[in-house]
Design a protein around this motif. Sequence first.
Motif, short mmCIF file in Angstrom:
data_model
loop_
_atom_site.label_atom_id
_atom_site.label_comp_id
_atom_site.label_asym_id
_atom_site.label_seq_id
_atom_site.Cartn_x
_atom_site.Cartn_y
_atom_site.Cartn_z
N ASP A 230 0.82 -1.22 0.00
CA ASP A 230 0.00 0.00 0.00
C ASP A 230 0.85 1.26 0.00
N GLU A 231 0.26 2.34 -0.48
CA GLU A 231 0.83 3.69 -0.35
C GLU A 231 2.32 3.75 -0.67
N PHE A 232 2.72 3.05 -1.70
CA PHE A 232 4.13 3.06 -2.12
C PHE A 232 4.53 4.47 -2.52
N VAL A 233 3.81 5.02 -3.44
CA VAL A 233 3.91 6.43 -3.85
C VAL A 233 2.47 6.87 -4.11
N GLU A 234 2.28 8.13 -4.50
CA GLU A 234 0.95 8.51 -4.97
C GLU A 234 0.75 7.81 -6.32
N PHE A 235 -0.14 6.84 -6.33
CA PHE A 235 -0.21 5.96 -7.50
C PHE A 235 -0.62 6.69 -8.77
N ASP A 236 -1.38 7.78 -8.64
CA ASP A 236 -1.75 8.52 -9.85
C ASP A 236 -0.58 9.33 -10.39
N LYS A 237 0.53 9.38 -9.62
CA LYS A 237 1.73 10.09 -10.07
C LYS A 237 2.93 9.16 -10.21
N ILE A 238 2.67 7.86 -10.35
CA ILE A 238 3.77 6.90 -10.35
C ILE A 238 4.70 7.09 -11.54
N ASN A 239 4.15 7.64 -12.63
CA ASN A 239 4.99 7.86 -13.82
C ASN A 239 5.84 9.12 -13.71
N ASP A 240 5.72 9.83 -12.58
CA ASP A 240 6.62 10.96 -12.33
C ASP A 240 7.96 10.50 -11.77
N TYR A 241 8.09 9.19 -11.54
CA TYR A 241 9.36 8.63 -11.06
C TYR A 241 10.09 8.02 -12.25
N PRO A 242 11.08 8.74 -12.78
CA PRO A 242 11.73 8.28 -14.02
C PRO A 242 12.39 6.91 -13.88
N GLU A 243 12.86 6.59 -12.68
CA GLU A 243 13.49 5.29 -12.48
C GLU A 243 12.51 4.14 -12.74
N LEU A 244 11.28 4.33 -12.28
CA LEU A 244 10.27 3.28 -12.42
C LEU A 244 9.84 3.12 -13.87
N VAL A 245 9.70 4.24 -14.57
CA VAL A 245 9.31 4.19 -15.99
C VAL A 245 10.42 3.56 -16.83
N ALA A 246 11.66 3.98 -16.57
CA ALA A 246 12.78 3.45 -17.35
C ALA A 246 12.94 1.95 -17.13
N TYR A 247 12.79 1.50 -15.88
CA TYR A 247 12.89 0.07 -15.60
C TYR A 247 11.81 -0.70 -16.37
N ALA A 248 10.60 -0.16 -16.36
CA ALA A 248 9.49 -0.84 -17.05
C ALA A 248 9.78 -1.00 -18.53
N LYS A 249 10.25 0.05 -19.16
CA LYS A 249 10.46 0.01 -20.61
C LYS A 249 11.69 -0.82 -20.98
N ASN A 250 12.68 -0.85 -20.11
CA ASN A 250 13.92 -1.58 -20.41
C ASN A 250 13.84 -3.06 -20.02
N ASN A 251 12.98 -3.39 -19.06
CA ASN A 251 12.99 -4.75 -18.53
C ASN A 251 11.68 -5.51 -18.68
N ILE A 252 10.60 -4.80 -18.97
CA ILE A 252 9.30 -5.46 -19.05
C ILE A 252 8.76 -5.41 -20.47
N ASP A 253 8.51 -4.20 -20.98
CA ASP A 253 7.95 -4.05 -22.32
C ASP A 253 8.06 -2.57 -22.70
N THR A 254 8.23 -2.31 -23.97
CA THR A 254 8.35 -0.92 -24.41
C THR A 254 7.09 -0.11 -24.13
N GLN A 255 5.96 -0.80 -23.98
CA GLN A 255 4.70 -0.12 -23.68
C GLN A 255 4.42 -0.04 -22.18
N ALA A 256 5.29 -0.62 -21.39
CA ALA A 256 5.07 -0.66 -19.94
C ALA A 256 5.33 0.71 -19.31
#
Length: 415
Positions: A230-256
């Motif tokens: 729960d309450e990891f970050v403000e979930f509606d702003k999770i894409n404001d964390y560049p580390e999380l977005v970059a990890y998703a695109k580099n390790n999961i899927d380009t659309q992640a």
Amino acid sequence: MKPFKCTNLSATEIEEIEFIVKHHNIDLHNLSKITLCLVPDGSLKDEFSLYRSSRFLKITANSLNGIKYGLCELKNTGYKQVNLHYTARLSERAVMIDCGRKYFSVDFFKKLIEEMFVNKFNTLQLHLSDNEGFRIESELVPEAVSSEFLTKKEIREIVAYAHKFGIQIIPELDSPGHLKQVLSKHPQFQLPNSNGLNISDESAIEWFKQILREYFELFADSKYFHIGGDEFVEFDKINDYPELVAYAKNNIDTQATGIDTYLHYLNQIAELATQSGFVPRVWNDGLFRDEYPDPVVKLSTDFEITYWTKWNSKMAPVQTFIDHGYQVINYNDGYFYHVLGEAASYQYPTVKKIARWQINEFPEYQYVEDISNIKGQSMNVWCDIPDAQTETEVLHALTKYMPIIHGKEWCVRNR
């Protein structure tokens, strides 16, 4: 002690029953015949029948707990002749204690366990860590442990005592959020601008997995392990964390996106818990949100959902989890959140308010038509302002709430 005529009960189970009789000073001396029958029927919901005449007693139950409850009811009924049938409407009847923010003694837990048993509660969840405290002995990160804490020996003592009363212990070690206390000693693993774990860093994930393994071993006898979420970050702003977005695109899927990194982490921890013999549980607030209707990563079906809130309109309704086949436990923050200091705009529950709750009612007046996927309900103590109440005051409050909840969760009829 007068011998029992027992059906399908082992010597160990009979010893547990004798403990309950002695502990509660249940007077059986005037009875000439006592018959206890364990008749498992595959149901997870406790059920028992109690027949007593002036000289005879017979208890038939589908669980060992049912027999224990039946004996305890002898003191509650006060009648020399009864013929009653008791059925639990939910299989899990729980109390959760935030012993991460506030220290609670072994004596407190023993008294709580005794009160829980009298009210036929069968589950105690221990929220062991949070931003403001980490209150359980650790060999791996002793530097992160708060000044007041429970030792592993004390934890084993609590677990053993709970077992005597038929109460299961569910440990909770919250991640990837609510880790400020631990990460203050290991800032290299912290997600920038948060109190959470940097789940884009494989070394941070592996470090926390090692901490989990330490407690998987300690709680090896538990069926469930709550991983938080729960309450990891403000979930509606999770894409404001560049580390999380970059990890998703580099390790999961380009659309992640960032939410996929979060779900990927939860699934990793669920797999680790499952491999260690646990059923993993997770809080609801970051899952199936409206902003992310079709994430690349799908939540593991191994999870059970502890549904506590829908304060944000983007949070998924409880029916969404049911429709996806998840077992759900009702932690309804509108009725069952006792938040010390009445922090975060909460008010202490009242007996009158809890009495209005309906068994199919979830936060924000959500009503479930079919409760077959509703596994249980939990009364929850959160220690946002730890010194606002003593442990004695907390216990006193719980002893007021539990009988009211008991009345909602058990059906009693004459036979």
